[in-house]
Design a protein around this motif. Structure first.
Motif, short mmCIF file in Angstrom:
data_model
loop_
_atom_site.label_atom_id
_atom_site.label_comp_id
_atom_site.label_asym_id
_atom_site.label_seq_id
_atom_site.Cartn_x
_atom_site.Cartn_y
_atom_site.Cartn_z
N LEU A 1 -4.22 -4.80 8.50
CA LEU A 1 -2.93 -4.24 8.86
C LEU A 1 -3.28 -3.39 10.12
O LEU A 1 -2.45 -3.52 11.09
N PHE B 1 8.01 -3.49 8.98
CA PHE B 1 6.47 -3.25 9.03
C PHE B 1 6.07 -1.80 9.05
O PHE B 1 4.98 -1.61 8.54
N LEU C 1 6.03 -0.98 5.35
CA LEU C 1 4.75 -1.44 4.97
C LEU C 1 3.46 -0.74 5.29
O LEU C 1 2.66 -0.31 4.33
N VAL D 1 3.40 2.56 3.33
CA VAL D 1 2.92 2.14 1.93
C VAL D 1 1.45 2.02 1.90
O VAL D 1 0.79 2.76 0.95
#
Length: 478
Positions: A173, A289, A292, A295
């Motif tokens: 990521l 995004f 995400l 998280v």
């Protein structure tokens, strides 16, 4: 040859190279470090943040030389305790053992408080404009700690499997986020963040470098898995080095992307923002995004809390198994082969310390207080271990001046500079955290010296159990 009772051994051959690598990276907590430590470093280095991280790579490489060199010869659940006890001497090792245990223990406290009391409320406030309340962090922290305690209790395999998976996703990521930002900026990319210009000189870069080094220093905690690792002398030092190389490159890439994405000349406002990384991600990658990313930052902080719980519980287990800590902590779960009593008690104490700090001085100041206390103990423990490394290799008659004296001396100088810039001038609540760490260290020193005087035979057992297990491992009996 003496043997350690099977009932007091941890799970053998439970961790190969990749799980060990996951533990090392999880202790660094890449996404969590970007959310917390990198933001702090930006407050000093400003638009020269990437330069601070480039220089810090050299600093961390020097820093991890000591656990890397120790791991070639000595392994065990006690980590730095076993290293120094068997190398530099029992008293020396026991003092360092409790100092490093204190540091890793305080990582648990500051991580769970930052996550529940600072990061989650800050993100919700910025993106949704909702204040979730002054004490909502308490049930969040409670649930958070219960989950990591259960995972740690159930065995090292599920802990490490989770840590490796989480670490791999975090790295991916961060790379995706950074590349998208850099590509989107196109011709606006520049070499300027790799100069001291945006920081108006080297002073700010130097302080930022200190924080950058601290953000990448956690990988050394993997040494406490020596008893549970497959081929520990090979895999632990390999995990140490590769985790550093991966996170070092990713941190330089991410620091550059966030700097140019935020604006080189606007970095004075970067650190003042509660969640600057998410703000930049939202700007360049959109809200889905960013959600995400949010998280997985929580997930990173979760893994970054689980890793020190595993580390600190094994350190106190090792010392207690040698008769130099509460005997209760030396108990091993008959099925899961974990130091389950140590895990439960450490988690409970960490919870109450975080709770008290958060209530008395607020979650943010509480986090700063706890992380600063951890830093002080970590720095001092590493400095003493640097000297311990020199003495160990002299005793083993394998002394090499560059690896075992010069590099440890350079590491000590870096750590002393880090301590100076981290704690000078002392300011609230950092001044109280320094006092806390120093008081703990002094009390430990007094207690060990008194115990050694009264029980000279028992103090000689420091690191003995770890070495007996290691010897059997080397002979292929385990």
């Amino acid at each position: 040859m003496e043997k350690v009772s099977e009932s007091k051994r941890l799970k053998r051959n439970a961790a190969g190279f990749y799980p060990l690598l996951g533990q090392a990276i999880a202790m660094i907590s890449p996404l969590g470090a970007v959310a917390a430590t990198m933001t702090g470093a930006a407050g000093y280095a400003l638009g020269s943040l990437p330069l601070a991280y480039v220089i810090s790579i050299i600093g961390v490489l020097i820093w991890i030389n000591t656990p890397y060199q120790f791991s070639k010869k000595i392994n065990g659940a006690g980590g730095f305790y076993t290293f120094n006890s068997q190398g530099a001497g029992p008293r020396y090792g026991l003092i360092i053992g409790y100092m490093m245990w204190f540091s890793y223990f305080m990582v648990i406290t500051n991580a769970i408080l930052f996550t529940s009391g600072v990061f989650i409320p800050g993100t919700i406030s910025y993106f949704l404009g909702i204040n979730i309340g002054n004490y909502t962090w308490i049930p969040i922290m409670t649930a958070f700690l219960i989950i990591i305690t259960i995972i740690a209790y159930l065995g090292i395999k599920p802990s490490l499997a989770y840590s490796f998976t989480a670490s791999a996703i975090e790295i991916i990521l961060l790379i995706i986020t950074s590349i998208v930002i850099i590509v989107a900026l196109g011709p606006k990319n520049t070499y300027v963040p790799f100069t001291t210009g945006p920081a108006h000189g080297f002073a700010g870069v130097g302080v930022g470098m200190v924080l950058a080094i601290f953000s990448m220093s956690g990988s050394s905690a993997v040494v406490t898995l020596g008893e549970e690792a497959k081929q520990p002398r090979k895999n632990i030092k390999k995990a140490l080095l590769i985790s550093f190389l991966i996170t070092g490159v990713v941190f330089v890439l991410t620091s550059y992307a966030l700097t140019v994405g935020w604006g080189i000349n606007r970095m004075n406002k970067f650190a003042a923002s509660s969640v600057p990384g998410l703000i930049v991600a939202d700007k360049f990658l959109g809200l889905p995004f960013t959600i995400l990313l949010f998280v997985f930052i929580i997930n990173s902080l979760f893994a970054g809390s689980l890793a020190p719980l595993n580390t600190s519980s094994r350190m106190i287990f090792s010392m207690s198994r040698d008769g130099l800590g509460p005997s209760l902590f030396s108990r091993v779960h008959p099925k899961h082969k974990t130091p389950y009593i140590a895990i439960i008690i450490i988690a409970a104490v960490a919870y109450f310390i975080s709770l008290i700090a958060g209530i008395l001085i607020g979650p943010y100041d509480g986090f700063v207080y706890l992380v600063s206390a951890s830093s002080a103990a970590l720095f001092i423990g590493h400095i003493l271990s640097n000297f311990g490394l020199t003495k160990t290799y002299m005793r083993l008659k394998a002394f090499k001046p560059t690896l075992h004296l010069i590099i440890p001396l350079i590491a000590t100088i870096i750590l002393l500079i880090a301590m100076y810039y981290s704690f000078n001038p002392p300011a609230y609540p950092v001044d109280y955290s320094i006092i806390t760490a120093i008081v703990f260290i002094i009390l430990t020193l007094i207690a060990v010296l008194i115990y050694a005087k009264k029980h000279p035979d028992k103090i000689k057992n420091a690191g003995k159990s770890d070495m007996l297990v290691q010897d059997e491992l080397m002979e292929g009996k385990l």
